[in-house]
Motif scaffolding. Structure first.
Motif, PDB file in Angstrom:
ATOM      1  N   SER A 168      40.786  50.107  30.664  1.00  0.00           N
ATOM      2  CA  SER A 168      39.341  50.030  30.785  1.00  0.00           C
ATOM      3  C   SER A 168      39.003  48.829  31.657  1.00  0.00           C
ATOM      4  O   SER A 168      39.546  47.741  31.458  1.00  0.00           O
ATOM      5  CB  SER A 168      38.689  49.851  29.408  1.00  0.00           C
ATOM      6  N   TYR A 169      38.135  49.057  32.620  1.00  0.00           N
ATOM      7  CA  TYR A 169      37.763  47.962  33.518  1.00  0.00           C
ATOM      8  C   TYR A 169      36.422  47.361  33.142  1.00  0.00           C
ATOM      9  O   TYR A 169      35.739  46.780  33.980  1.00  0.00           O
ATOM     10  CB  TYR A 169      37.743  48.479  34.959  1.00  0.00           C
ATOM     11  N   GLU A 170      36.053  47.493  31.886  1.00  0.00           N
ATOM     12  CA  GLU A 170      34.825  46.891  31.401  1.00  0.00           C
ATOM     13  C   GLU A 170      35.150  45.713  30.499  1.00  0.00           C
ATOM     14  O   GLU A 170      35.951  45.829  29.569  1.00  0.00           O
ATOM     15  CB  GLU A 170      33.971  47.904  30.629  1.00  0.00           C
ATOM     16  N   ARG A 174      30.490  44.086  31.548  1.00  0.00           N
ATOM     17  CA  ARG A 174      30.532  44.101  33.010  1.00  0.00           C
ATOM     18  C   ARG A 174      31.660  45.027  33.448  1.00  0.00           C
ATOM     19  O   ARG A 174      32.780  44.933  32.951  1.00  0.00           O
ATOM     20  CB  ARG A 174      30.773  42.704  33.584  1.00  0.00           C
ATOM     21  N   VAL A 175      31.364  45.912  34.399  1.00  0.00           N
ATOM     22  CA  VAL A 175      32.351  46.870  34.889  1.00  0.00           C
ATOM     23  C   VAL A 175      32.916  46.363  36.208  1.00  0.00           C
ATOM     24  O   VAL A 175      32.175  45.940  37.099  1.00  0.00           O
ATOM     25  CB  VAL A 175      31.728  48.269  35.072  1.00  0.00           C
ATOM     26  N   PHE A 176      34.244  46.419  36.341  1.00  0.00           N
ATOM     27  CA  PHE A 176      34.938  45.943  37.532  1.00  0.00           C
ATOM     28  C   PHE A 176      35.574  47.107  38.269  1.00  0.00           C
ATOM     29  O   PHE A 176      36.163  48.004  37.652  1.00  0.00           O
ATOM     30  CB  PHE A 176      36.020  44.933  37.151  1.00  0.00           C
ATOM     31  N   GLU A 177      35.465  47.091  39.583  1.00  0.00           N
ATOM     32  CA  GLU A 177      36.201  48.028  40.414  1.00  0.00           C
ATOM     33  C   GLU A 177      37.578  47.444  40.695  1.00  0.00           C
ATOM     34  O   GLU A 177      37.702  46.255  41.029  1.00  0.00           O
ATOM     35  CB  GLU A 177      35.473  48.274  41.735  1.00  0.00           C
ATOM     36  N   TRP A 184      45.682  44.683  37.250  1.00  0.00           N
ATOM     37  CA  TRP A 184      44.769  44.516  36.127  1.00  0.00           C
ATOM     38  C   TRP A 184      45.651  44.336  34.902  1.00  0.00           C
ATOM     39  O   TRP A 184      46.711  44.973  34.786  1.00  0.00           O
ATOM     40  CB  TRP A 184      43.862  45.733  35.962  1.00  0.00           C
ATOM     41  N   ARG A 222      33.303  36.402  38.062  1.00  0.00           N
ATOM     42  CA  ARG A 222      32.059  37.017  37.597  1.00  0.00           C
ATOM     43  C   ARG A 222      31.436  36.190  36.470  1.00  0.00           C
ATOM     44  O   ARG A 222      30.222  35.892  36.487  1.00  0.00           O
ATOM     45  CB  ARG A 222      32.342  38.441  37.121  1.00  0.00           C
ATOM     46  N   ASN A 250      32.245  43.156  42.905  1.00  0.00           N
ATOM     47  CA  ASN A 250      32.244  42.856  41.471  1.00  0.00           C
ATOM     48  C   ASN A 250      31.482  41.574  41.135  1.00  0.00           C
ATOM     49  O   ASN A 250      31.030  41.414  39.999  1.00  0.00           O
ATOM     50  CB  ASN A 250      33.685  42.713  40.971  1.00  0.00           C
TER      51      ASN A 250
END
Length: 353
Positions: A168-170, A174-177, A184, A222, A250
């Motif tokens: 999961s990139y959240e 906050r969501v990350f590309e 990651w 971020r 991001n």
């Protein structure tokens, strides 16, 4: 010597997923053993002229109370090399990792530091945490994993470390590309744990200037940008250009530079970045090394958060920081890679000035 067997007492754990034993006045780095055990070890690498040998504990004569049955049928001598500690109870695995971190800091940085490796939510008793997994494709459609320090492949049905879902990139809403195949953290709880540890260590304040080095897609940038606010500033430096490009998306408002971190610090940032209040260092396994550390200390930060996946590289760089008046103020260690010897540390380095 490969294939010869010896009976031996097992000594302390060492960096790299093995313990130290002695045979014929020779150090042997033994996998699948525990300190205090008496084992029959089989030499897997080494000749008469080598300073040390490598081996596997193929029979346990006197076992440690921390020894358990490995949950995976592919773990053990001559089988899959992906796990170092499946034969060790989970709390004892963390104690072994803590001992390695302590020993590296004592030997390399001349520091006596209390270390406790913290569990992180997101795995199932040390299993089912690897959100990205690689198998070797076998002829006929099967798959396998490589043996330790070998290209030989062991056929497997499934790795028990593999998570039921992908990453999961959240993080914190906050969501990350992230680029396809890009870096990651693979443990589901790792991003939250590391962000929390870094922010707690640095205690960023509105108006401060923060450098995020080896910034990846901007995980720390971020949250640093949010903490220092519109009156502060953040710069992110990353060598991988695909990750760096995504960090611009991001992390709105963050100054992004792609390139070798040492090179960018030496001449790739605007003059106002000759000073910085805070620095995050999250280098690859080899560590930051002297050139980068000296570029960091030249900027006079009040605090540096060093995120390290290798205790030996961390200890070496902490010693370099100490040469320049930056002391180790705190250290947290996280069990982001259960069943393996790997451990993640967040070190806080500060000056007394």
């Amino acid at each position: 010597m490969a294939g010869r067997r010896f009976e031996a007492e097992v000594g302390p754990v060492a960096h790299g997923g093995h313990c130290v034993a002695r045979v014929q006045d020779r150090v042997v780095f033994v996998r699948h053993a525990l300190p205090g055990e008496r084992v029959v070890l089989e030499i897997t690498e080494g000749t008469e002229g080598d300073r040390f040998w490598r081996g596997d504990a193929v029979e346990v004569l006197v076992s440690s109370p921390e020894r358990v049955a490995a949950p995976c049928p592919y773990a053990g001598p001559g089988r899959c090399g992906g796990c170092d500690f499946q034969h060790v109870a989970l709390p004892a695995q963390r104690d072994l990792k803590a001992a390695v971190v302590r020993e590296q800091l004592r030997r390399v940085a001349r520091l006596d530091v209390e270390v406790s490796v913290e569990a992180v939510p997101g795995d199932e008793d040390g299993l089912r945490w690897r959100t990205r997994q690689r198998y070797v494709d076998l002829p006929g459609g099967g798959r396998g994993m490589r043996q330790h320090r070998s290209h030989d492949v062991v056929a497997v049905d499934q790795c028990l470390l593999e998570a039921p879902a992908g990453p999961s990139y959240e993080v914190r809403g906050r969501v990350f590309e992230v680029p396809d195949g890009g870096f990651w953290q693979v443990h589901p709880g790792a991003p939250e744990a590391l962000v929390g540890a870094v922010l707690e260590a640095l205690d960023p304040r509105p108006g401060e200037a923060a450098l995020d080095l080896y910034a990846g897609v901007g995980l720390f940038s971020r949250f640093l940008a949010e903490a220092v606010g519109p009156s502060g500033r953040v710069a992110a430096v990353e060598g991988d250009r695909a990750a760096s490009a995504l960090s611009e998306r991001n992390c709105p408002g963050v100054l992004v530079r792609a390139g070798d971190v040492g090179g960018v610090l030496a001449g790739g940032l605007p003059p106002e970045w000759d000073r910085a209040d805070l620095v995050v260092l999250d280098p690859p396994r080899a560590g930051a090394k002297r050139a980068v550390v000296e570029q960091v200390v030249r900027r006079g930060p009040r605090a540096v958060a060093y995120v390290a996946c290798d205790p030996a590289a961390l200890a070496r760089d902490v010693a370099i920081f100490a040469e320049h008046g930056h002391r180790l103020a705190s250290l947290r260690a996280f069990d982001l890679f259960p069943m393996t010897h790997h451990v993640e540390c967040v070190a806080l380095l500060v000056t007394d000035g």
